[in-house]
Design an enzyme around this catalytic site. Sequence first.
Site, PDB file in Angstrom:
ATOM      1  N   GLU A   1       7.582  -0.035   0.158  1.00 44.85           N
ATOM      2  CA  GLU A   1       6.999  -0.905   1.243  1.00 44.85           C
ATOM      3  C   GLU A   1       7.514  -2.429   1.058  1.00 44.85           C
ATOM      4  OE1 GLU A   1       2.962  -1.509   1.612  1.00 44.85           O
ATOM      5  OE2 GLU A   1       2.977  -2.167   3.747  1.00 44.85           O
TER       6      GLU A   1
ATOM      7  N   LYS B   1       3.998   0.348  11.151  1.00 44.20           N
ATOM      8  CA  LYS B   1       2.541   0.436  10.569  1.00 44.20           C
ATOM      9  C   LYS B   1       1.349   0.378  11.567  1.00 44.20           C
ATOM     10  CE  LYS B   1       0.202  -1.063   6.388  1.00 44.20           C
ATOM     11  NZ  LYS B   1       0.441  -2.022   5.248  1.00 44.20           N
TER      12      LYS B   1
ATOM     13  N   CYS C   1       1.433   2.750   3.515  1.00 45.00           N
ATOM     14  CA  CYS C   1       0.321   2.161   2.968  1.00 45.00           C
ATOM     15  C   CYS C   1      -0.984   2.312   3.211  1.00 45.00           C
ATOM     16  CB  CYS C   1       0.634   0.766   2.224  1.00 45.00           C
ATOM     17  SG  CYS C   1      -0.160   0.442   0.987  1.00 45.00           S
TER      18      CYS C   1
HETATM   19  N1  LIG Z   1       0.262  -2.807   1.784  1.00 45.47           N
HETATM   20  C1  LIG Z   1      -1.018  -2.313   1.986  1.00 45.47           C
HETATM   21  O1  LIG Z   1      -1.472  -1.565   3.036  1.00 45.47           O
HETATM   22  C2  LIG Z   1      -1.920  -2.320   0.960  1.00 45.47           C
HETATM   23  C3  LIG Z   1      -3.129  -1.273   1.006  1.00 45.47           C
HETATM   24  C4  LIG Z   1      -4.254  -1.416  -0.265  1.00 45.47           C
HETATM   25  O2  LIG Z   1      -3.921  -1.650  -1.079  1.00 45.47           O
HETATM   26  C5  LIG Z   1      -5.477  -0.581   0.014  1.00 45.47           C
HETATM   27  O3  LIG Z   1      -6.163  -0.663  -0.913  1.00 45.47           O
HETATM   28  O4  LIG Z   1      -5.553   0.160   0.946  1.00 45.47           O
END
Ligand SMILES: NC(=O)CCC(=O)C(=O)O
Length: 280
Positions: free
Chosen positions: A44, A114, A155
């Site tokens: 990412e 996303k 993520c």
């Molecule tokens: N970049 C993200 O979306 C981080 C997601 C994250 O750290 C989480 O705990 O969920």
Amino acid sequence: MSTKIRAALIQCKVGKDRQENLKNASKLIALAKEKGGELIALPECFNSPYGTNFFNEYAEEIPNGPSSKMLSDSAKKHKIHLIGGTIPEKDGNKIYNTCTVWNPDGNMIAKYRKIHLFDIDIPGGITFKESDILSAGNKMETFLVKDIKIGLGICYDMRFEELAKLYRLSGCKLLIYPGAFNMTTGPMHWELIQRSRANDNQLYVVSISPARGEKGYISWGHSQVTDPWGKVLAKAGHEEEIIYADIDANECDKVRQQIPIENQRRLDIYNTVSTCKSKI
Ligand SMILES: NC(=O)CCC(=O)C(=O)O
């Protein structure tokens, strides 16, 4: 057609110099190919530091920007399938957190924005609000490599089991999440969530993080490949490194036959539950 593929996960360092980030990623892609990688993946925000104050400055149009060009050229030069991590994508007056996928001819074969933006507030831990700057995507995205159907998430998306389930129901045997968890949630949740999604859906889960930096948003690292049994096949430390894993989508069929949860689901009970919102 084959169900086997060698995945290479590039856990690269990311700094403030966009050109340097692209140069480094391109060098590591070449190395991953040399070591047998066929499906090569970046993390990412590989072209930009991860932070709401950076997204605007580093945003690029897709496929016109320099990051898309590097990805397309690399995929073509090395004759690989390349998961282009994510970059902040500019589209009109909106910015998205977007993953692109490139085939061995250098053509973009998938683009995913996303869906679940990372908005959390943990006092004494981390407060982050992607939605201050980013817009959310509204659609799932799948693509085929050999005979393997692959679904994309980014993520925070991995926390949402419904998304993974929908991909599984559409025939995916591998889910790929470029991601940058943090030092508060990473230790407890990163591995657990991926093993859960893999086990729930009896498929492979691949996550690719940037290497841990020292300033600003500090990524947890530990890029990971989990098999359909929920077993971690490969896991990085937190420095820059490339990890490899051999994936065989037939393994999903084996697990699905042996533990046939898909046919045993009580949709009569939970069809009503899955559309309910919490009342508190
Ligand atoms: N970049 C993200 O979306 C981080 C997601 C994250 O750290 C989480 O705990 O969920």
